[in-house]
Enzyme design. Structure first.
Site, PDB file in Angstrom:
ATOM      1  N   PHE A 158       0.808  -1.218   0.000  1.00  0.00           N
ATOM      2  CA  PHE A 158       0.000   0.000   0.000  1.00  0.00           C
ATOM      3  C   PHE A 158       0.840   1.265   0.000  1.00  0.00           C
ATOM      4  CE2 PHE A 158       0.540  -1.511   4.365  1.00  0.00           C
ATOM      5  CZ  PHE A 158       1.134  -0.420   4.955  1.00  0.00           C
ATOM      6  N   ARG A 174      -1.661  10.487  21.681  1.00  0.00           N
ATOM      7  CA  ARG A 174      -2.051   9.201  21.102  1.00  0.00           C
ATOM      8  C   ARG A 174      -3.435   8.762  21.596  1.00  0.00           C
ATOM      9  NH1 ARG A 174       1.317   6.857  17.869  1.00  0.00           N
ATOM     10  NH2 ARG A 174       0.563   4.771  18.257  1.00  0.00           N
ATOM     11  N   THR A 192      -4.187   3.300  15.669  1.00  0.00           N
ATOM     12  CA  THR A 192      -3.767   3.534  14.287  1.00  0.00           C
ATOM     13  C   THR A 192      -4.809   3.033  13.295  1.00  0.00           C
ATOM     14  OG1 THR A 192      -1.456   3.373  14.943  1.00  0.00           O
ATOM     15  CG2 THR A 192      -1.926   3.091  12.610  1.00  0.00           C
ATOM     16  N   ARG A 228      -9.246   9.402  15.039  1.00  0.00           N
ATOM     17  CA  ARG A 228      -9.199   8.343  14.036  1.00  0.00           C
ATOM     18  C   ARG A 228     -10.487   7.524  14.017  1.00  0.00           C
ATOM     19  NH1 ARG A 228      -3.085   6.639  15.650  1.00  0.00           N
ATOM     20  NH2 ARG A 228      -1.977   8.092  14.280  1.00  0.00           N
ATOM     21  N   HIS A 271      -1.024  11.610  12.048  1.00  0.00           N
ATOM     22  CA  HIS A 271       0.122  10.858  12.552  1.00  0.00           C
ATOM     23  C   HIS A 271       0.425  11.378  13.939  1.00  0.00           C
ATOM     24  CE1 HIS A 271       4.016   8.951  12.867  1.00  0.00           C
ATOM     25  NE2 HIS A 271       4.473  10.118  13.312  1.00  0.00           N
TER      26      HIS A 271
END
Length: 109
Positions: A16, A49, A55, A66, A83
């Protein structure tokens, strides 16, 4: 393009990777900008985070960035919106990659 490739050099061989580069350079969504921020403070990495979420957007808490804004495409590309550095070593590397010393307005400790 070179900056993004250097940032993600650890996954260059992944199937990817080309699509990831197209996503991050704006080709997939007809946009050509990135917002880069330095956030600091007590437990900054873990706190950022937590706000970012896992992720994999499908595994991220729904209220995280996310989880609420990311998606996983059929190709396997995770468009996870942002990120977030995972450790202090990554922070050091990424700060040097993305910012000039004079662009950091506060001393990082």
């Amino acid at each position: 393009r070179e900056l993004v490739e250097e940032h993600y050099e650890h996954i260059i061989g992944k199937p990817f990777f080309g699509e990831l580069i197209d996503h991050l350079t704006g080709k997939l969504h007809n946009t050509n900008y990135v917002l880069a921020l330095v956030l600091w403070g007590e437990n900054a990495i873990s706190r950022v985070r937590e706000i970012a979420g896992a992720t994999d957007p499908e595994k991220a808490e729904p209220q995280s960035l996310r989880g609420s804004l990311g998606r996983t495409k059929l190709s396997g590309l995770m468009e996870n919106v942002l990120h977030a550095s995972s450790c202090s070593e990554d922070v050091e590397r990424e700060l040097q990659l993305w910012f000039k010393a004079e662009e950091i307005l506060e001393p990082l400790q």
